[in-house]
Design a protein around this motif. Sequence first.
Motif, mmCIF file in Angstrom:
data_model
loop_
_atom_site.group_PDB
_atom_site.id
_atom_site.type_symbol
_atom_site.label_atom_id
_atom_site.label_comp_id
_atom_site.label_asym_id
_atom_site.label_seq_id
_atom_site.Cartn_x
_atom_site.Cartn_y
_atom_site.Cartn_z
ATOM 1 N N ASP A 164 6.615 20.074 -29.331
ATOM 2 C CA ASP A 164 6.326 19.136 -30.442
ATOM 3 C C ASP A 164 6.191 17.326 -29.254
ATOM 4 O O ASP A 164 6.429 16.196 -30.047
ATOM 5 N N ARG A 165 5.612 18.234 -28.156
ATOM 6 C CA ARG A 165 5.546 16.566 -27.294
ATOM 7 C C ARG A 165 4.676 15.917 -28.097
ATOM 8 O O ARG A 165 4.987 14.288 -27.714
ATOM 9 N N ALA A 166 3.226 15.664 -28.653
ATOM 10 C CA ALA A 166 2.561 15.339 -29.015
ATOM 11 C C ALA A 166 3.509 13.706 -30.263
ATOM 12 O O ALA A 166 3.994 12.989 -30.100
ATOM 13 N N GLU A 167 4.719 14.846 -30.969
ATOM 14 C CA GLU A 167 5.730 13.824 -31.200
ATOM 15 C C GLU A 167 6.438 12.678 -30.817
ATOM 16 O O GLU A 167 6.437 11.542 -30.772
ATOM 17 N N PHE A 168 6.288 13.502 -29.597
ATOM 18 C CA PHE A 168 7.744 12.604 -28.531
ATOM 19 C C PHE A 168 7.866 11.369 -27.883
ATOM 20 O O PHE A 168 7.809 10.488 -27.753
ATOM 21 N N GLN A 169 6.317 12.266 -27.936
ATOM 22 C CA GLN A 169 5.429 11.174 -26.799
ATOM 23 C C GLN A 169 4.647 9.672 -27.550
ATOM 24 O O GLN A 169 5.096 8.542 -27.416
ATOM 25 N N HIS A 170 4.199 10.374 -28.756
ATOM 26 C CA HIS A 170 3.888 8.766 -29.554
ATOM 27 C C HIS A 170 5.068 8.180 -29.983
ATOM 28 O O HIS A 170 4.638 7.011 -29.339
ATOM 29 N N ARG A 171 6.230 8.694 -30.172
ATOM 30 C CA ARG A 171 7.438 8.345 -30.617
ATOM 31 C C ARG A 171 7.659 7.298 -29.655
ATOM 32 O O ARG A 171 7.914 6.344 -29.468
ATOM 33 N N SER A 172 8.081 7.929 -28.290
ATOM 34 C CA SER A 172 9.091 7.203 -27.033
ATOM 35 C C SER A 172 7.634 5.562 -26.641
ATOM 36 O O SER A 172 8.207 4.315 -26.203
ATOM 37 N N SER A 173 6.153 5.900 -26.656
ATOM 38 C CA SER A 173 5.445 5.302 -26.088
ATOM 39 C C SER A 173 5.266 3.534 -27.176
ATOM 40 O O SER A 173 5.076 2.847 -26.675
ATOM 41 N N ARG A 174 5.033 4.596 -28.614
ATOM 42 C CA ARG A 174 5.537 3.153 -29.213
ATOM 43 C C ARG A 174 7.036 2.053 -29.613
ATOM 44 O O ARG A 174 6.858 1.399 -29.411
ATOM 45 N N GLN A 175 8.072 3.125 -28.933
ATOM 46 C CA GLN A 175 9.219 2.149 -29.022
ATOM 47 C C GLN A 175 9.452 1.383 -28.498
ATOM 48 O O GLN A 175 10.315 0.580 -27.947
ATOM 49 N N LEU A 176 8.822 1.553 -27.075
ATOM 50 C CA LEU A 176 8.325 0.636 -25.684
ATOM 51 C C LEU A 176 7.240 -0.064 -25.593
ATOM 52 O O LEU A 176 7.379 -0.797 -24.306
ATOM 53 N N ASP A 177 6.872 -0.285 -26.748
ATOM 54 C CA ASP A 177 6.265 -1.726 -26.555
ATOM 55 C C ASP A 177 5.789 -2.389 -27.622
ATOM 56 O O ASP A 177 6.223 -2.384 -28.535
ATOM 57 N N MET A 178 6.839 -3.517 -26.764
ATOM 58 C CA MET A 178 7.120 -4.668 -26.247
ATOM 59 C C MET A 178 6.500 -5.348 -28.344
ATOM 60 O O MET A 178 6.766 -6.542 -28.440
ATOM 61 N N SER A 233 18.081 12.232 -25.182
ATOM 62 C CA SER A 233 17.110 11.047 -25.851
ATOM 63 C C SER A 233 16.644 10.291 -24.647
ATOM 64 O O SER A 233 15.830 10.159 -23.967
ATOM 65 N N LEU A 234 17.636 9.557 -23.711
ATOM 66 C CA LEU A 234 17.113 8.772 -22.938
ATOM 67 C C LEU A 234 16.587 10.215 -21.342
ATOM 68 O O LEU A 234 15.752 9.648 -21.079
ATOM 69 N N LEU A 235 17.309 10.606 -20.873
ATOM 70 C CA LEU A 235 16.440 11.465 -20.434
ATOM 71 C C LEU A 235 15.200 12.203 -20.852
ATOM 72 O O LEU A 235 14.132 11.926 -19.899
ATOM 73 N N LEU A 236 14.317 12.120 -22.444
ATOM 74 C CA LEU A 236 13.406 12.871 -22.285
ATOM 75 C C LEU A 236 12.494 11.469 -21.897
ATOM 76 O O LEU A 236 11.336 12.012 -21.512
ATOM 77 N N ILE A 237 12.999 9.861 -22.590
ATOM 78 C CA ILE A 237 11.956 9.244 -22.660
ATOM 79 C C ILE A 237 11.523 8.902 -21.236
ATOM 80 O O ILE A 237 10.456 8.623 -20.694
ATOM 81 N N ALA A 238 12.785 8.591 -20.463
ATOM 82 C CA ALA A 238 12.624 8.657 -18.758
ATOM 83 C C ALA A 238 12.262 9.440 -18.338
ATOM 84 O O ALA A 238 11.588 9.272 -17.422
ATOM 85 N N GLY A 239 12.232 10.835 -18.798
ATOM 86 C CA GLY A 239 11.610 12.015 -17.389
ATOM 87 C C GLY A 239 10.153 12.123 -17.987
ATOM 88 O O GLY A 239 9.881 12.192 -16.568
ATOM 89 N N HIS A 240 9.778 11.197 -19.121
ATOM 90 C CA HIS A 240 8.087 11.559 -19.426
ATOM 91 C C HIS A 240 7.708 10.130 -18.852
ATOM 92 O O HIS A 240 6.207 10.143 -18.382
ATOM 93 N N GLU A 241 8.226 8.886 -19.375
ATOM 94 C CA GLU A 241 6.926 7.973 -19.727
ATOM 95 C C GLU A 241 7.601 7.497 -18.182
ATOM 96 O O GLU A 241 5.802 6.345 -18.033
ATOM 97 N N THR A 242 8.428 7.596 -17.387
ATOM 98 C CA THR A 242 7.524 6.459 -15.880
ATOM 99 C C THR A 242 7.116 7.494 -14.978
ATOM 100 O O THR A 242 6.615 6.924 -14.524
ATOM 101 N N THR A 243 6.790 9.152 -14.779
ATOM 102 C CA THR A 243 6.756 9.193 -14.251
ATOM 103 C C THR A 243 4.710 9.416 -14.437
ATOM 104 O O THR A 243 4.034 9.527 -13.373
#
Length: 400
Positions: A164-178, A233-243
């Motif tokens: 499911d990574r492509a889906e959640f990576q795309h979603r989290s990247s756009r969530q954090l796009d101001m 949700s917090l751990l998933l987004i923080a765990g891949h976006e930051t590192t």
Amino acid sequence: MTEVPVMPLHMQRARFDPVEALAQARENEGVTKVVTPFGQPAYLVTRYEDVREVLADPTRFSNQRSEAYPPPGAASVSKEELADMRAGQLLGMDPPDHSRLRRMLTPEFTVRRMRRLEPRIAEIVDAALDDLENSGKPADLVSHFALPVPSLVICELLGVPYADRAEFQHRSSRQLDMSLPIEERLALGREGRAYMASLVARAQADPGEDMLGMLVREHGDDLSAAELVGIASLLLIAGHETTSNMLGLGTLALLRHPEQLAAVRDDPSQVEPAVEELLRWLSIVHSGMPRTTTTEVEIAGQTIPAGQLLVLALPAANRDPALVAEPDRLDISRGAPGHVAFGHGVHHCLGAPLARMEMRLAFPALLRRFPDLALAVPYDEIDFRAYHVVYGLHSLPITW
């Protein structure tokens, strides 16, 4: 065409560096009035010691939003949905609520626990390097290495299907796009919570050996489904976006400093200090959560009334001469003790031991596999993520 917003001062960068105006604010007044991207007045705290003081004191500086400063877009959200959005979100809590949830998670992120994960993380790094090599050159380091490594690690840790990574990576990247409208980012947040709710329901029905399973087995009576969804949700987004952004941006920084790159590649004793210095120098998290003053306070000689919003400029604090000499110079030999890239105090990043281990393994492995690593495009063509809550690169074209 949607107008792209002007980023607040603490999010403005000149490639690797905070803009000059941010350094001037730190050197002059120390605290300056700003307006957040959502039109809220706030005080921007810029000096290292002041930022540490705010981070260290949740009593006077609250993470929980006051009624005067509701979350962006809250006017269009029902009270019930707002409660669901807040449930399990440790970053928006104060003790004792924060302490209750943090206590449940801390055992999973100890240094000892991370050491048990080290062989598996090394395997993930090597597999990503194989994929990068097999893709042929030139290649994008972000999509082939910087993003897959932490994504797979956090997926395995949490119990999220890597398919499911492509889906959640795309979603989290756009969530954090101001630069995107708040309505779109709210919709993405709803999608993310719905996805995580399905995984929580699966874990409740059949808890596995991953972290979601552990939380259900050991704390299922103490955590609501909404809290489980919020935590995961917090751990998933923080765990891949930051590192992932540290790996991409950190590699570019080393490519711009060839002697320091060679030290990381060839001298194992230089790797840990290099990771700390890169964390300080890059400061990919601009500010963390805003704080609200619960009483009248004095910061940098200025009196700030109760009920005011504070924004912390982490890049300015980490480039403060009060922390290190010549702070704008990258120097991996100093190790940058005391930086606030992971925050400080009760909200110090829970996943810091995991992030450090991933970087400690990934940087030297990459540089040893590709000793002739180089940019595949001119430096001034590199595309930085100028509007994201987590700073980084859209892509990093490399060759070897």
